[in-house]
Design an enzyme around this catalytic site. Structure first.
Site, short mmCIF file in Angstrom:
data_model
loop_
_atom_site.label_atom_id
_atom_site.label_comp_id
_atom_site.label_asym_id
_atom_site.label_seq_id
_atom_site.Cartn_x
_atom_site.Cartn_y
_atom_site.Cartn_z
N ARG A 1 36.43 49.18 33.53
CA ARG A 1 37.11 49.86 34.63
C ARG A 1 38.62 49.52 34.67
NH1 ARG A 1 40.47 48.33 39.12
NH2 ARG A 1 40.21 49.88 40.77
N THR B 1 49.45 48.90 45.83
CA THR B 1 48.31 47.98 45.75
C THR B 1 47.22 48.54 46.64
OG1 THR B 1 47.45 45.81 46.30
CG2 THR B 1 49.39 46.52 47.54
N GLY B 2 46.00 48.45 46.17
CA GLY B 2 44.92 48.97 47.00
C GLY B 2 43.73 49.38 46.17
N GLY C 1 42.16 51.12 43.82
CA GLY C 1 42.81 51.86 42.74
C GLY C 1 42.30 53.27 42.52
N GLY D 1 42.11 50.37 37.05
CA GLY D 1 42.57 50.94 38.32
C GLY D 1 43.88 51.67 38.19
N ASP D 2 44.60 51.77 39.29
CA ASP D 2 45.86 52.53 39.32
C ASP D 2 47.04 51.75 38.76
OD1 ASP D 2 45.48 50.73 41.53
OD2 ASP D 2 47.26 51.61 42.47
N THR E 1 46.89 42.51 43.68
CA THR E 1 47.91 42.94 42.76
C THR E 1 49.31 42.52 43.18
OG1 THR E 1 46.48 44.77 42.34
CG2 THR E 1 48.79 45.17 41.95
N1 ASP Z 1 45.05 48.45 42.77
C1 ASP Z 1 44.36 47.42 42.05
C2 ASP Z 1 43.24 48.04 41.25
O1 ASP Z 1 42.58 48.91 41.77
C3 ASP Z 1 43.80 46.34 42.91
C4 ASP Z 1 44.69 45.80 43.99
O2 ASP Z 1 45.75 46.35 44.28
O3 ASP Z 1 44.34 44.77 44.58
O4 ASP Z 1 42.99 47.61 40.15
#
Ligand code: ASP
Length: 316
Positions: free
Chosen positions: A210, A233-234, A236, A212-213, A182
């Site tokens: 799906r 980022t992470g 989610g 994410g966050d 992200t």
């Molecule tokens: N946070 C993002 C998600 O879960 C993915 C990412 O940050 O790499 O969609």
């Protein structure tokens, strides 16, 4: 707000995803390519802030630049879902007004962050998804592209690998050899206003629509002039469950916890439930943090002095 040299303070922080980014796995050429794009994205935002533009516009400019780069999991270069399609999510928030906009699961909008911006500024809504979001983007004269525009070979290979292993590739997975995630930005402009934005393709091999966050206000993105601007980022799911971005802002506003400690506490909560990733955060005084519980996070910072700084590994 003035800096220590009595110059008008403004600042921009960006990230390009967190994960198991190891020095010995990243060739010098690739490292250089990442640092170059991060620097150019910072300069795109800097140009706006230096011309007395708004933090919202700087966030859009920096993220648009990163979306257009095939190196990051946002816009061109985004990851594939299980069916071999690309579904993009983005959000933005204005700290002065707490207006917000988001799009999710869009497949033809070249720059999802621009669509999120239009939702925030031109519509009565906060979040639009799928086909409806695309109709809206067209009405707002945003550029629509054929989905093949987003495709890159390395993301395709990554999907094939994930399907072979039948796992959902969390970009933050220690085993993953492709962790670039992200993108996001937080900015403070010369008027003292904060903004935050985030854009992503989500997770490789994701299924069933799906989300994410990243497009969720309070999870992946939050901005409030009374506290801080945050982009995450992470993994989610864990960032949604901890309301990561809002939680960090709430520590600052309601408990008067210093920004760095607030970010640390949120990351601890994420770690405690098995989450991985990072956060960038900035307040109206220019205090900031860029923290992660993974081995690396693509990141960068520029302020009114115009010197771009980039980092990838824990020790830069
Ligand atoms: N946070 C993002 C998600 O879960 C993915 C990412 O940050 O790499 O969609």
């Amino acid at each position: 707000m003035k800096d220590s040299n009595n110059k008008t303070l403004f600042k921009l922080l960006i990230h390009g995803g967190a994960g198991a980014i190891l020095r010995d796995k990243l060739t010098p050429e690739r490292e250089q390519a990442f640092r170059q794009i991060l620097t150019e994205a910072l300069l795109a935002g800097y140009t706006i802030l230096a011309a007395k533009g708004s933090s919202v516009d700087a966030v859009v400019a920096a993220i648009t630049f990163l979306e257009d780069s095939p190196l990051f999991n946002a816009g061109k270069g985004a990851v594939f879902n299980h069916e071999g399609h690309i579904e993009l999510d983005a959000s933005i928030m204005d700290g002065a007004t707490r207006m917000a906009g988001a799009v999710a699961a869009v497949t033809t909008i070249r720059n999802p962050i621009c669509a999120a911006h239009k939702v925030m500024t031109q519509s009565p809504y906060v979040m639009l998804i799928g086909h409806g979001a695309e109709v809206y983007a067209a009405e707002q004269n945003l550029e629509l592209v054929d989905p093949t525009y987003f495709y890159t070979q390395h993301r395709w290979d990554q999907l094939k690998k994930a399907i072979a292993k039948e796992k959902i590739l969390l970009d933050h997975d220690a085993e993953s050899d492709e962790k670039y995630g992200t993108v996001g930005a937080v900015a403070l402009d010369c008027y003292g206003n904060l903004a935050a934005g985030t854009s992503t393709g989500g997770l490789t091999n994701k299924r069933y629509g799906r989300i994410g966050d990243s497009p969720i206000i309070g999870a992946g993105t939050y901005a409030d002039n009374r506290s801080i601007a945050v982009s995450a980022t992470g993994s989610g799911e864990m960032f949604i469950r901890t309301a990561a971005a809002f939680n960090t802002a709430a520590y600052v506003r309601m408990k008067q916890i210093p920004l760095t400690e607030a970010v640390e506490r949120t990351l601890e909560e994420i770690t405690a439930i098995g989450g991985a990733g990072g956060l960038i955060a900035l307040d109206t005084k220019g205090n900031y943090a860029m923290q992660f519980n993974t081995s690396g996070m693509y990141r960068g910072m520029i302020d009114n002095n115009g010197v771009a700084w980039t980092g990838i590994f824990a020790d830069n």
